[in-house]
Structure formats: C-alpha cells, structure tokens
Scaffold this motif. Structure first.
Motif, PDB file in Angstrom:
ATOM      1  N   ASP A 175       0.932  -1.645  -0.213  1.00  0.00           N
ATOM      2  CA  ASP A 175      -0.067   0.217   0.349  1.00  0.00           C
ATOM      3  C   ASP A 175       1.022   1.226  -0.037  1.00  0.00           C
ATOM      4  O   ASP A 175       0.197   2.596  -0.922  1.00  0.00           O
ATOM      5  N   ARG A 178       1.882   1.411  -4.278  1.00  0.00           N
ATOM      6  CA  ARG A 178       0.303   2.146  -4.356  1.00  0.00           C
ATOM      7  C   ARG A 178      -0.009   3.445  -4.065  1.00  0.00           C
ATOM      8  O   ARG A 178      -0.165   4.268  -4.880  1.00  0.00           O
ATOM      9  N   ILE A 221       1.252  -4.403  -8.342  1.00  0.00           N
ATOM     10  CA  ILE A 221       2.412  -3.394  -7.575  1.00  0.00           C
ATOM     11  C   ILE A 221       4.136  -3.629  -8.010  1.00  0.00           C
ATOM     12  O   ILE A 221       5.067  -2.782  -8.151  1.00  0.00           O
ATOM     13  N   THR A 224       4.975  -1.874 -10.870  1.00  0.00           N
ATOM     14  CA  THR A 224       5.198  -0.452  -9.963  1.00  0.00           C
ATOM     15  C   THR A 224       6.210   0.292  -9.254  1.00  0.00           C
ATOM     16  O   THR A 224       6.512   0.974  -9.643  1.00  0.00           O
TER      17      THR A 224
END
Length: 237
Positions: A175, A178, A221, A224
């Motif tokens: 998280d 993100r 993820i 990323t």
C-alpha cells in the motif's frame, strides 16, 4: 543512520483519542500505522517518542508500545544509540508479501465463485459505486479503504473471513508503494475497472476469467515498484 530525515510532525490535525473506549496504546498504534502506510510519515523519517507524545496529547508509554508493535511488523526500525525511524520499503519483503497475498486471494476467489450469493454480490456492487464516487472526488484514503473492503468481501463470500485478515497483514508495504504511485498515474480508473471485472466474473461464475484478472491485478505492484523507486530512491533499501 545516514540519509534518515529529522523528526517533524505530519501536517494533518492532531487526533482526539477516546480514553474510555479502546486502550490508548491501540489508538496510537492505529494512528501511526495509518500515517506510515499512507506515507504521511514517509520512509526514513525519524520518530521521536517525546515529540509524538506531545503531538498526540498522550504520555510516552502508549507511544513506546505502539512503536514496539510497528517494529515487530517491519514498519519501524530501531537503531540503538541512533534512534527510531519509519522503515524503508524493502523490495524482497514487498515481493514476499505479494506472493502471500496472491496465493490466499486466488484460492479465496475460486471458492467465492461457488459460494457467493445475491447479498454478497450486491455488497460488492455497492462498494464499486462508492469507489467511483471516491475516485470522482479524488479521495485517495477513502478509495483505499474501499479497495481493502472489497477484497475482504471476496474472502467473506468464500467463507474464509479470517484468511482475509491474514492477507491484509501482507498489504502495508504494497500500500505504501501504491500510494506513492497513484498521484502520477490514472490508477483510480485502472483499479476501478479491474475491480468491476472481478465482480462481473464472480457473478458470471467465471472462475478462470476472474483468476486471470485477479492475478494481473495483484501483480501490478511489481510492475510499479521500479518506477516509484526511481522517483523516491531514499524511500527504499
């Protein structure tokens, strides 16, 4: 530690803790956990017990207890004679967390295809409508809360709510990445679209199609992280 940043309170207003509900240590933990996961307390920031206690209006004891829990969870690093810091994001730890979450969620989704009823599907569709509203008003925190709730609904429909809570414990490092990535992407639209595809696959009883969407969704993820690390090298080990 070299490269660590000095203590400085995050810009949001100080919370008001209820002394007669949950214990203060638990409330301080919740506040610090959310501040770290949302990157309001960014990786490598020094954390001072005294400054946090003064800011939060509590004694040092609940702050110390909360920091101890966060250290056990890998979100805080304690260096003797040097201080306490928000942990940097570890690439291997991120990959391990993604592996655990993917294994649990893919298994749960297949069970949810068999077990989801009309009430489950309506709860998921209402969640999607709320996600769209959060997206439209740019509510990042609200969106991520709804994201987490939708994935828990999959576990609930599968009959494995406890497994959902286990999977959620793998999310903090993911998280953080993100949240760092989202402001620079059309991430809201991508996530809403993938969430809608998952619910539609569930409603259609399409376990294979849903599994393909879910696998790509959870592995996003990993695609990323390199871009985020390039933009924030000091946040990573």
């Amino acid at each position: 530690m070299p490269g660590m940043t000095a203590a400085e309170p995050p810009p949001d207003a100080a919370p008001v803790f209820k002394r007669h509900s949950r214990g203060l240590s638990a409330q301080v933990y919740d506040w610090l956990y959310e501040a770290i996961v949302s990157v309001r307390l960014e990786p490598a920031r020094r954390l001072s017990e005294n400054e946090l206690a003064a800011r939060l209006g509590v004694s040092r004891t609940p702050v110390r207890d909360a920091l101890y829990r966060l250290a056990e969870e890998g979100l805080v690093d304690v260096f003797p004679q040097q201080g306490t810091f928000v942990a940097r994001i570890d690439r291997q730890g991120l990959a391990d967390a993604q592996f655990v979450r993917e294994a649990l969620e893919r298994a749960a989704f297949r069970d949810a295809v068999r077990g989801a009823g009309p009430r489950d599907l309506e709860a998921m569709r209402e969640n999607l409508r709320e996600q769209e509203r959060a997206r439209d008003r740019g509510d990042i925190e609200g969106f991520f809360d709804l994201d987490q709730r939708l994935h828990q609904l999959f576990f609930d429909a599968a009959g494995h709510p406890g497994a959902g809570r286990v999977a959620r414990r793998a999310r903090p490092q993911m998280d953080r990445v993100r949240r760092l990535a989202l402001p620079d992407t059309t991430g809201f639209d991508v996530l809403v679209g993938e969430h809608r595809a998952l619910v539609e696959a569930l409603a259609a009883g399409d376990a294979e199609g849903g599994d393909a969407v879910l696998t790509g969704h959870l592995r996003l993820i990993l695609a990323t992280v390199d871009r985020v690390r390039g933009a924030h090298p000091g946040y990573f080990t």
